[in-house]
Design a protein around this motif. Structure first.
Motif: not given
Length: 423
Positions: A278-300
């Motif tokens: 699973m680690f061998a499929t993880l790269d920068d795009t996984d992180i940045m995709a999440a960060v863009k979505v989390w920018a609207a997360h209900p947790d302030p």
């Protein structure tokens, strides 16, 4: 299929792929993943050109290793074709275990395990896939091969890894202080008593290499704004993991979810094969995709951190020779509690301290050996007449205080008074 390919590299020009096995390793998904991992983490937020990848760097180090082997052969040292291929594979795969954003998130995705550990594990998997043909390369990488000088070309204080990343990082950042004479250093390499040495006439090129490394650390790798960006990204991952552990719904890609929603120990990672795959499929795009979505997360807290990263609203960083003032930390923490309406523990996402260190040369840690004209070998620090090398041999430790710059925003009234005072 023609595997005699040539790659056009912006630093060295045309690079040839030397053997079919090396071509097949480059084509492997483990290695292709490095195209999507930035060499310098978040440094592009300071130096916009720093968007080169671990893939670039690995090919460059491979090229320099070929030059080094050719130089040593021309000086009468016997190196078999199998050894040549193995040492080139060792340097090609030396960074294959890096996770997203390289060093920025090391030991955050998986605690207690380094990228070198993961590189070794992935090389072992590749060795199985390629029918044991990587065994010598793995021994060279791990330092267990009987000809020790081959390992020193892969990992030492004057290895092909460092020579490439200094030239490459200076090229893409535009920081000219990092440019080194890698061609000349390599031409001055030799072997004595199974150790890599540099002939005496190359001493000034080595001095420049050490000084360039020190300058690149302060100007690039430990630049205060780079630190701010990488600390912000690390805090984003930390907060998202806290929320996931509390059962909060949180978007992730499948690869990121594997490491975020359930802590994985070092022992589990080392012994359970599914984690490595699973680690061998993880790269920068996984992180940045999440960060863009989390920018609207209900947790302030998470939302604020993510928006700040996306919009480049980075921490302010104070770098000092002494530990930061406790009273200042307490005051800034109190301001964070008031400004964002969070508890004191959560306020520490916006105010925290740490340390950084810079050691351009470590005597005794795989010394750089100079072969003098009389045949004796001296450490570079003893052989050089440059007194600055003594300073380079000392670890410089500094303290950092990171905090949300909005916590010290100046009111319009105060700003108006200060402007009138300047006038």
């Amino acid at each position: 299929m023609n595997k005699k390919k040539i790659v056009n590299d912006p630093v060295y020009g045309f690079i040839s792929i030397p053997t079919d096995l090396i071509f097949d390793l480059i084509e492997h998904p483990y290695f292709q993943r490095l195209r999507y991992i930035k060499q310098l983490g978040m440094t592009h937020l300071v130096y916009p050109g720093a968007l080169h990848t671990r893939f670039h760097h690995a090919l460059g180090a491979m090229y320099l290793m070929g030059m080094a082997i050719e130089t040593l052969r021309n000086k009468g040292h016997e190196i078999s074709h199998d050894e040549e291929e193995a040492v080139i594979i060792a340097i090609l795969l030396h960074d294959i275990g890096h996770g997203p954003f390289s060093h920025a998130l090391e030991e955050i995705i998986v605690e207690g395990i380094s990228h070198e550990d993961i590189s070794s594990m992935l090389m072992s998997k590749l060795n199985e896939e390629f029918g044991g043909r990587l065994k010598m390369a793995i021994n060279i990488f791990n330092g267990t091969y009987h000809r020790k000088f081959l390992h020193q070309l892969v990992s030492s204080q004057l290895d092909m890894d460092r020579m490439d990343y200094l030239n490459r990082d200076s090229f893409f950042t535009g920081v000219s202080e990092g440019v080194i004479s890698s061609d000349r250093i390599i031409k001055m390499l030799n072997v004595k008593d199974d150790q890599i040495v540099v002939e005496e006439k190359g001493i000034y090129s080595v001095e420049k290499f050490l000084i360039a490394r020190r300058l690149m650390y302060w100007q690039v790798y430990l630049h205060k704004t780079v630190i701010a960006a990488e600390q912000l990204l690390a805090n984003i991952l930390k907060r998202s993991r806290e929320l996931a552990s509390l059962g909060e719904p949180i978007f992730t890609t499948p690869a990121l979810s594997h490491f975020l929603k359930k802590p994985i120990s070092r022992d589990a990672f080392m012994n359970e094969a599914n984690h490595l795959e699973m680690f061998a499929t993880l790269d920068d795009t996984d992180i940045m995709a999440a960060v863009k979505v989390w920018a609207a997360h209900p947790d302030p807290v998470l939302a604020r951190l993510c928006r700040d990263l996306i919009h480049r609203e980075l921490y302010k960083v104070d770098i000092t020779n002494q530990p930061p003032d406790k009273q200042l930390i307490a005051e800034l923490t109190g301001r964070a509690v008031a400004k964002y309406g969070v508890t004191k523990p959560l306020a520490l996402y916006f105010v925290f301290k740490g340390t950084i260190g810079n050691d351009a040369y470590k005597p005794g840690d795989g010394n750089i050996r100079i072969l003098m004209k009389d045949g004796n070998i001296k450490d570079i620090a003893a052989a050089s007449d440059n007194s600055n090398l003594e300073a380079l041999a000392k670890t410089v430790k500094k303290y950092i205080l990171c905090y949300d710059k909005r916590l010290i925003e100046i009111s319009p009234e105060v700003r108006k008074v200060r402007k009138s005072e300047r006038n």
